[in-house]
Design an enzyme around this catalytic site. Structure first.
Site, PDB file in Angstrom:
ATOM      1  N   GLU A 154       0.176   1.665 -31.117  1.00 28.69           N
ATOM      2  CA  GLU A 154      -0.555   2.418 -31.804  1.00 28.69           C
ATOM      3  C   GLU A 154      -1.296   1.259 -30.653  1.00 28.69           C
ATOM      4  O   GLU A 154      -2.729   0.845 -31.943  1.00 28.69           O
ATOM      5  CB  GLU A 154      -0.805   2.665 -33.239  1.00 28.69           C
ATOM      6  CG  GLU A 154      -0.093   3.287 -34.044  1.00 28.69           C
ATOM      7  CD  GLU A 154       0.008   3.560 -35.561  1.00 28.69           C
ATOM      8  OE1 GLU A 154      -1.032   3.000 -36.011  1.00 28.69           O
ATOM      9  OE2 GLU A 154       0.550   4.351 -35.802  1.00 28.69           O
ATOM     10  N   GLU A 269       9.155   8.548 -35.076  1.00 28.75           N
ATOM     11  CA  GLU A 269       8.538   8.602 -36.228  1.00 28.75           C
ATOM     12  C   GLU A 269       8.323  10.297 -37.218  1.00 28.75           C
ATOM     13  O   GLU A 269       7.101  10.317 -37.981  1.00 28.75           O
ATOM     14  CB  GLU A 269       7.150   7.643 -37.269  1.00 28.75           C
ATOM     15  CG  GLU A 269       6.926   6.443 -36.549  1.00 28.75           C
ATOM     16  CD  GLU A 269       5.838   5.955 -36.845  1.00 28.75           C
ATOM     17  OE1 GLU A 269       4.904   6.084 -37.709  1.00 28.75           O
ATOM     18  OE2 GLU A 269       5.828   4.837 -35.678  1.00 28.75           O
TER      19      GLU A 269
END
Ligand code: 9MR
Length: 355
Positions: A154, A269
């Site tokens: 991220e 994920e």
């Protein structure tokens, strides 16, 4: 002949390889469902792993790959500044090795889940030294055991259209864009056999914000390749929102651009945020499964991902419950197994792709 899997891969050599008619490594393009089996991965939260035998049994039976969900984060390993605590990580990794599962490491650098002492650092030199030392210790310890790493997690801003390209936080604020290069270079030194990934969320729909996020990832990849710093793949977190829909064309275009750069794609994920779906359990489960099908169909028609990993296995343990609470207070059902560890339509849908 250009070795497309080489750690020394540069953008120019990939482009030359493609111009010479070679097929890029990573994933086979074309074909609705991949011919070979896509490994199924599961992220493992330490509490249910320790407490719930049904979880461990399902992992043994169904998982090809295991990801320690939190145990490899700075907050877990580096609670104390002066020592590393590998207890939880080792527990999960030993289990995976014992049962012949491959292992994906998450994550060597993230703006979140850091110990307080790290976030308090104000010196760029000190932070750079700590990053190199951390990666050397952690990736080095598991060299030959952890096959793939989320080197950075991220690092792209939530909305590059309004916030600029980079995620603000300790790494960017002190080291600038260089933090990504430092992390990948350190990981390549510490774990020369590992495949190195950049991992991020919201890359799956066709909004302008998502397009900007995809563009940012492509720019980061090209910059690393131009500097001869190894990067092998992009992790699509795929925290899918049932109400958003999948941007089939946009996702396909992104995956093909990565393929052209010689990069693999992994689903890292996967879960479905179901807060806007009807409360009725069966309808909700069917809609969640349909979202997963739409995503995996779009993805596999552009290329075969390295694996498909869900962020947990049972609805009993998911971040979605707290982060996206439903207005009707019904419990979230984002994962392949229900809270009693029974398979749901989402699991059967994933199995169609993972075999
Ligand atoms: O699911 C994870 C949760 O148990 C942790 O408390 C949290 C902070 O460490 O991280 C969650 O996992 C995140 C992952 O590491 C990165 N992508 C988003 C995931 C959900 O927040």
């Amino acid at each position: 002949m250009v070795n497309l899997t080489s750690n020394r891969l540069t953008r120019r050599c990939v482009l030359q390889g493609i111009a010479a008619g070679m097929v890029a490594n990573g994933f086979a393009t074309g074909g609705a469902i991949a011919a070979s089996k896509i490994p199924f991965g599961v992220a493992v939260h330490l509490d249910p792993f320790r407490q719930e035998p049904r979880f461990r049994n399902l992992l043994k039976k169904h998982a090809d790959l295991i990801v320690p969900m939190n145990a490899l984060k700075w907050a877990s390993l580096r609670y104390d500044r002066d020592k590393f605590d590998f207890t939880g990580a080792d527990e999960i990794i030993d289990f995976a090795l014992q049962h012949g599962k491959s292992i994906h490491g998450h994550a060597l650098l993230w703006y979140h889940a850091n110990p307080k002492w790290l976030d308090a650092i104000r010196s760029a030199r000190e932070l750079e030294r700590l990053l190199a030392q951390h990666i050397e210790q952690v990736a080095g310890r598991y060299e030959g055991k952890i096959a793939t790493w989320d080197v950075v997690n991220e690092v792209v801003a939530h909305d590059p259209l309004t916030q600029g390209k980079w995620r603000r936080g300790i790494w960017y604020d002190l080291l600038g864009p260089r933090h990504v290069e430092l992390a990948f270079a350190a990981a390549a030194r510490a774990a020369p056999s590992a495949r190195l990934f950049i991992n991020d969320y919201d890359l799956e729909d066709d909004s302008l914000r998502t397009e900007a996020r995809q563009t940012a990832i492509l720019q980061i990849v090209r910059r690393l390749q131009d500097k001869n710093i190894p990067i092998h793949g992009v992790g699509l977190q795929a925290h899918l929102y049932a109400e958003r829909g999948i941007g089939r064309e946009n996702l396909g275009k992104f995956v093909r651009s990565l393929d052209a750069l010689g990069l693999e794609v992994a689903v890292t994920e996967l879960d479905v945020i179901d807060w806007k779906l009807p409360a009725d359990r069966d309808r909700r489960d069917r809609a969640v499964a349909a979202t997963v099908r739409e995503f995996l169909e779009a993805l596999t028609s552009a290329g075969q991902p390295r694996n498909v990993t869900t962020w947990g296995l049972s609805d009993a343990n998911s971040w979605v419950k707290e982060t996206f609470p439903r207005q009707d207070s019904a419990i979230a059902r984002p994962l392949p197994f229900d809270a009693n560890w029974q398979p749901k339509p989402m699991f059967h849908e994933i199995k169609k792709f993972t075999g």
